[in-house]
Design a protein around this motif. Structure first.
Motif, PDB file in Angstrom:
ATOM      1  N   PHE A   1       0.841  -1.201   0.000  1.00  0.00           N
ATOM      2  CA  PHE A   1       0.000   0.000   0.000  1.00  0.00           C
ATOM      3  C   PHE A   1       0.875   1.250   0.000  1.00  0.00           C
ATOM      4  O   PHE A   1       0.702   2.159  -0.826  1.00  0.00           O
ATOM      5  CB  PHE A   1      -0.933   0.032   1.205  1.00  0.00           C
ATOM      6  CG  PHE A   1      -1.535   1.390   1.449  1.00  0.00           C
ATOM      7  CD1 PHE A   1      -2.497   1.896   0.592  1.00  0.00           C
ATOM      8  CD2 PHE A   1      -1.101   2.181   2.503  1.00  0.00           C
ATOM      9  CE1 PHE A   1      -3.035   3.173   0.780  1.00  0.00           C
ATOM     10  CE2 PHE A   1      -1.629   3.451   2.713  1.00  0.00           C
ATOM     11  CZ  PHE A   1      -2.596   3.947   1.849  1.00  0.00           C
ATOM     12  N   PHE A   2       1.836   1.320   0.923  1.00  0.00           N
ATOM     13  CA  PHE A   2       2.714   2.486   0.986  1.00  0.00           C
ATOM     14  C   PHE A   2       3.534   2.646  -0.292  1.00  0.00           C
ATOM     15  O   PHE A   2       3.891   3.773  -0.666  1.00  0.00           O
ATOM     16  CB  PHE A   2       3.665   2.365   2.178  1.00  0.00           C
ATOM     17  CG  PHE A   2       3.052   2.687   3.511  1.00  0.00           C
ATOM     18  CD1 PHE A   2       2.232   3.789   3.681  1.00  0.00           C
ATOM     19  CD2 PHE A   2       3.330   1.900   4.621  1.00  0.00           C
ATOM     20  CE1 PHE A   2       1.679   4.107   4.918  1.00  0.00           C
ATOM     21  CE2 PHE A   2       2.793   2.206   5.872  1.00  0.00           C
ATOM     22  CZ  PHE A   2       1.962   3.301   6.016  1.00  0.00           C
ATOM     23  N   ALA A   3       3.845   1.536  -0.950  1.00  0.00           N
ATOM     24  CA  ALA A   3       4.682   1.583  -2.152  1.00  0.00           C
ATOM     25  C   ALA A   3       3.902   1.911  -3.417  1.00  0.00           C
ATOM     26  O   ALA A   3       4.503   2.210  -4.450  1.00  0.00           O
ATOM     27  CB  ALA A   3       5.396   0.244  -2.336  1.00  0.00           C
ATOM     28  N   SER A   4       2.588   1.881  -3.333  1.00  0.00           N
ATOM     29  CA  SER A   4       1.753   2.019  -4.525  1.00  0.00           C
ATOM     30  C   SER A   4       1.243   3.440  -4.703  1.00  0.00           C
ATOM     31  O   SER A   4       1.375   4.298  -3.819  1.00  0.00           O
ATOM     32  CB  SER A   4       0.552   1.075  -4.418  1.00  0.00           C
ATOM     33  OG  SER A   4      -0.382   1.568  -3.465  1.00  0.00           O
ATOM     34  N   ASP A   5       0.590   3.678  -5.829  1.00  0.00           N
ATOM     35  CA  ASP A   5      -0.036   4.976  -6.071  1.00  0.00           C
ATOM     36  C   ASP A   5      -1.209   5.213  -5.123  1.00  0.00           C
ATOM     37  O   ASP A   5      -1.606   6.362  -4.903  1.00  0.00           O
ATOM     38  CB  ASP A   5      -0.517   5.062  -7.523  1.00  0.00           C
ATOM     39  CG  ASP A   5       0.644   5.204  -8.499  1.00  0.00           C
ATOM     40  OD1 ASP A   5       1.758   5.557  -8.061  1.00  0.00           O
ATOM     41  OD2 ASP A   5       0.435   4.941  -9.705  1.00  0.00           O
ATOM     42  N   ASP A   6      -1.769   4.136  -4.551  1.00  0.00           N
ATOM     43  CA  ASP A   6      -2.836   4.305  -3.565  1.00  0.00           C
ATOM     44  C   ASP A   6      -2.340   5.079  -2.342  1.00  0.00           C
ATOM     45  O   ASP A   6      -3.125   5.720  -1.652  1.00  0.00           O
ATOM     46  CB  ASP A   6      -3.371   2.941  -3.108  1.00  0.00           C
ATOM     47  CG  ASP A   6      -4.105   2.200  -4.205  1.00  0.00           C
ATOM     48  OD1 ASP A   6      -4.670   2.867  -5.090  1.00  0.00           O
ATOM     49  OD2 ASP A   6      -4.110   0.957  -4.185  1.00  0.00           O
ATOM     50  N   GLY A   7      -1.031   4.996  -2.072  1.00  0.00           N
ATOM     51  CA  GLY A   7      -0.451   5.705  -0.934  1.00  0.00           C
ATOM     52  C   GLY A   7       0.290   6.960  -1.322  1.00  0.00           C
ATOM     53  O   GLY A   7       1.121   7.452  -0.547  1.00  0.00           O
ATOM     54  N   ALA A   8      -0.019   7.513  -2.489  1.00  0.00           N
ATOM     55  CA  ALA A   8       0.751   8.651  -3.005  1.00  0.00           C
ATOM     56  C   ALA A   8       0.654   9.902  -2.129  1.00  0.00           C
ATOM     57  O   ALA A   8       1.550  10.749  -2.167  1.00  0.00           O
ATOM     58  CB  ALA A   8       0.283   8.986  -4.427  1.00  0.00           C
ATOM     59  N   TYR A   9      -0.414  10.022  -1.350  1.00  0.00           N
ATOM     60  CA  TYR A   9      -0.584  11.209  -0.501  1.00  0.00           C
ATOM     61  C   TYR A   9      -0.325  10.884   0.969  1.00  0.00           C
ATOM     62  O   TYR A   9      -0.759  11.590   1.868  1.00  0.00           O
ATOM     63  CB  TYR A   9      -1.998  11.778  -0.689  1.00  0.00           C
ATOM     64  CG  TYR A   9      -2.160  13.204  -0.204  1.00  0.00           C
ATOM     65  CD1 TYR A   9      -1.367  14.228  -0.705  1.00  0.00           C
ATOM     66  CD2 TYR A   9      -3.127  13.523   0.753  1.00  0.00           C
ATOM     67  CE1 TYR A   9      -1.513  15.531  -0.258  1.00  0.00           C
ATOM     68  CE2 TYR A   9      -3.294  14.827   1.199  1.00  0.00           C
ATOM     69  CZ  TYR A   9      -2.482  15.831   0.692  1.00  0.00           C
ATOM     70  OH  TYR A   9      -2.632  17.133   1.132  1.00  0.00           O
ATOM     71  N   VAL A  10       0.401   9.809   1.198  1.00  0.00           N
ATOM     72  CA  VAL A  10       0.734   9.392   2.560  1.00  0.00           C
ATOM     73  C   VAL A  10       2.248   9.373   2.690  1.00  0.00           C
ATOM     74  O   VAL A  10       2.931   8.657   1.955  1.00  0.00           O
ATOM     75  CB  VAL A  10       0.176   7.987   2.865  1.00  0.00           C
ATOM     76  CG1 VAL A  10       0.511   7.583   4.299  1.00  0.00           C
ATOM     77  CG2 VAL A  10      -1.328   7.923   2.629  1.00  0.00           C
ATOM     78  N   THR A  11       2.793  10.144   3.620  1.00  0.00           N
ATOM     79  CA  THR A  11       4.236  10.117   3.840  1.00  0.00           C
ATOM     80  C   THR A  11       4.551  10.463   5.291  1.00  0.00           C
ATOM     81  O   THR A  11       3.789  11.172   5.959  1.00  0.00           O
ATOM     82  CB  THR A  11       4.982  11.059   2.866  1.00  0.00           C
ATOM     83  OG1 THR A  11       6.376  10.741   2.876  1.00  0.00           O
ATOM     84  CG2 THR A  11       4.769  12.526   3.204  1.00  0.00           C
ATOM     85  N   GLY A  12       5.660   9.917   5.789  1.00  0.00           N
ATOM     86  CA  GLY A  12       6.081  10.153   7.162  1.00  0.00           C
ATOM     87  C   GLY A  12       5.234   9.437   8.198  1.00  0.00           C
ATOM     88  O   GLY A  12       5.239   9.819   9.372  1.00  0.00           O
ATOM     89  N   GLN A  13       4.549   8.372   7.787  1.00  0.00           N
ATOM     90  CA  GLN A  13       3.630   7.685   8.690  1.00  0.00           C
ATOM     91  C   GLN A  13       4.199   6.341   9.155  1.00  0.00           C
ATOM     92  O   GLN A  13       5.042   5.737   8.496  1.00  0.00           O
ATOM     93  CB  GLN A  13       2.285   7.477   8.008  1.00  0.00           C
ATOM     94  CG  GLN A  13       1.639   8.763   7.528  1.00  0.00           C
ATOM     95  CD  GLN A  13       1.473   9.782   8.635  1.00  0.00           C
ATOM     96  OE1 GLN A  13       0.923   9.480   9.696  1.00  0.00           O
ATOM     97  NE2 GLN A  13       1.948  11.004   8.403  1.00  0.00           N
ATOM     98  N   VAL A  14       3.674   5.891  10.300  1.00  0.00           N
ATOM     99  CA  VAL A  14       4.126   4.643  10.913  1.00  0.00           C
ATOM    100  C   VAL A  14       2.904   3.773  11.170  1.00  0.00           C
ATOM    101  O   VAL A  14       1.947   4.208  11.808  1.00  0.00           O
ATOM    102  CB  VAL A  14       4.868   4.902  12.235  1.00  0.00           C
ATOM    103  CG1 VAL A  14       5.400   3.602  12.819  1.00  0.00           C
ATOM    104  CG2 VAL A  14       6.006   5.906  12.037  1.00  0.00           C
ATOM    105  N   LEU A  15       2.937   2.535  10.675  1.00  0.00           N
ATOM    106  CA  LEU A  15       1.808   1.622  10.805  1.00  0.00           C
ATOM    107  C   LEU A  15       2.256   0.315  11.448  1.00  0.00           C
ATOM    108  O   LEU A  15       3.170  -0.339  10.961  1.00  0.00           O
ATOM    109  CB  LEU A  15       1.205   1.328   9.424  1.00  0.00           C
ATOM    110  CG  LEU A  15       0.086   0.275   9.366  1.00  0.00           C
ATOM    111  CD1 LEU A  15      -1.142   0.759  10.142  1.00  0.00           C
ATOM    112  CD2 LEU A  15      -0.275  -0.022   7.927  1.00  0.00           C
ATOM    113  N   SER A  16       1.623  -0.056  12.553  1.00  0.00           N
ATOM    114  CA  SER A  16       1.893  -1.333  13.186  1.00  0.00           C
ATOM    115  C   SER A  16       1.061  -2.429  12.535  1.00  0.00           C
ATOM    116  O   SER A  16      -0.134  -2.253  12.287  1.00  0.00           O
ATOM    117  CB  SER A  16       1.574  -1.286  14.679  1.00  0.00           C
ATOM    118  OG  SER A  16       2.519  -0.513  15.375  1.00  0.00           O
ATOM    119  N   VAL A  17       1.695  -3.559  12.257  1.00  0.00           N
ATOM    120  CA  VAL A  17       1.003  -4.740  11.757  1.00  0.00           C
ATOM    121  C   VAL A  17       1.313  -5.849  12.774  1.00  0.00           C
ATOM    122  O   VAL A  17       2.290  -6.593  12.634  1.00  0.00           O
ATOM    123  CB  VAL A  17       1.482  -5.125  10.339  1.00  0.00           C
ATOM    124  CG1 VAL A  17       0.721  -6.347   9.827  1.00  0.00           C
ATOM    125  CG2 VAL A  17       1.293  -3.953   9.375  1.00  0.00           C
TER     126      VAL A  17
END
Length: 256
Positions: free
Chosen positions: A232-248
């Motif tokens: 998701f972060f690597a795709s165009d779907d995440g193009a407006y997301v930066t500097g974020q941290v997600l726990s899985v």
């Protein structure tokens, strides 16, 4: 048309559990996958699985703690596929001991692999992404140990916490170039690293049961649980997301 058709992706530690699962998912979605690993046999095994399924991948022997090897491997990827669109910094290593039982030589190795190695990769790849004028995606694999601490992993947690702060800074510095930088934090995941952690604790079965009881979703993570967030972060779907941290982590840590 798949999300990563024509995109070139580097995954460090690509011969391991999470790294291998991530490489395979990128390949399934059309990427050219550069599998970076210091163990060439492990990297080639991942490449073989990808190519047997019709994907495109190549193994690159790379010790990320050695800058000359990083530069050579990045240059080799460019020779094969041109630019670099995605970097996933996944390689990691740990020692499972109380801090006062560790030695400075172990600190040096932990820092070299878990922090300095990622710095080498950023320093080598960012200029390529900037010069390509298409932007880029960087996804750094940290750990929930960076967010909430973890007994027996003090220096590892410090390195992973440093990687989180570094990621946010690089996200700010390179936003103007269209490069996003985000972080995925796995919780306990069934990998070789987690197996070593259980052994270091002295009672592997008891520790695993304790983790299962503490995880709201009731199970230890599997390597295949991570690629969805990474892609998701690597795709165009995440193009407006930066500097974020997600726990899985199955809800083990719930950080706002």
């Amino acid at each position: 048309m798949q999300r990563f058709d024509g995109k070139t992706v580097i995954v460090t530690g690509g011969g391991g559990g999470i790294g291998g699962a991530t490489c395979q998912r990128f390949a399934q979605e059309g990427a050219n996958v550069a599998v970076f690993d210091m163990n060439p046999d492990a990297a080639q095994a991942v490449v073989d699985r990808i190519t047997q399924s019709g994907g495109t991948a190549q193994a690159f022997r790379c010790d990320i703690t050695v800058r000359a090897e990083v530069d050579a491997a990045v240059a080799a990827v460019q020779q094969v596929w041109g630019g670099i669109d995605v970097l996933v910094n996944n390689a990691g290593w740990d020692v499972f001991k109380p801090f006062t039982k560790t030695e400075p030589a172990q600190w040096d190795k932990l820092i070299a692999i878990n922090l300095t190695g990622a710095l080498h990769m950023h320093h080598a790849v960012l200029p390529v992404m900037v010069a390509g004028a298409k932007g880029g995606r960087i996804v750094n694999i940290s750990s929930d140990a960076a967010r909430v601490g973890s007994s027996g992993e003090a220096v590892y947690a410090a390195c992973k916490g440093g990687l989180v702060s570094f990621s946010k800074t690089i996200a700010r510095e390179h936003a103007r170039h269209g490069i996003t930088v985000n972080v995925v934090c796995p919780g306990p995941t069934d990998t070789a690293l987690f197996a070593d952690y259980k052994v270091g604790a002295g009672n592997p079965e008891k520790l695993e049961e304790a983790f299962k009881r503490s995880i709201p979703l009731g199970r230890i993570g599997q390597p295949g649980d991570l690629p969805g967030a990474i892609l998701f972060f690597a795709s165009d779907d995440g193009a407006y997301v930066t500097g974020q941290v997600l726990s899985v982590s199955g809800g083990l840590s719930m950080v706002g």
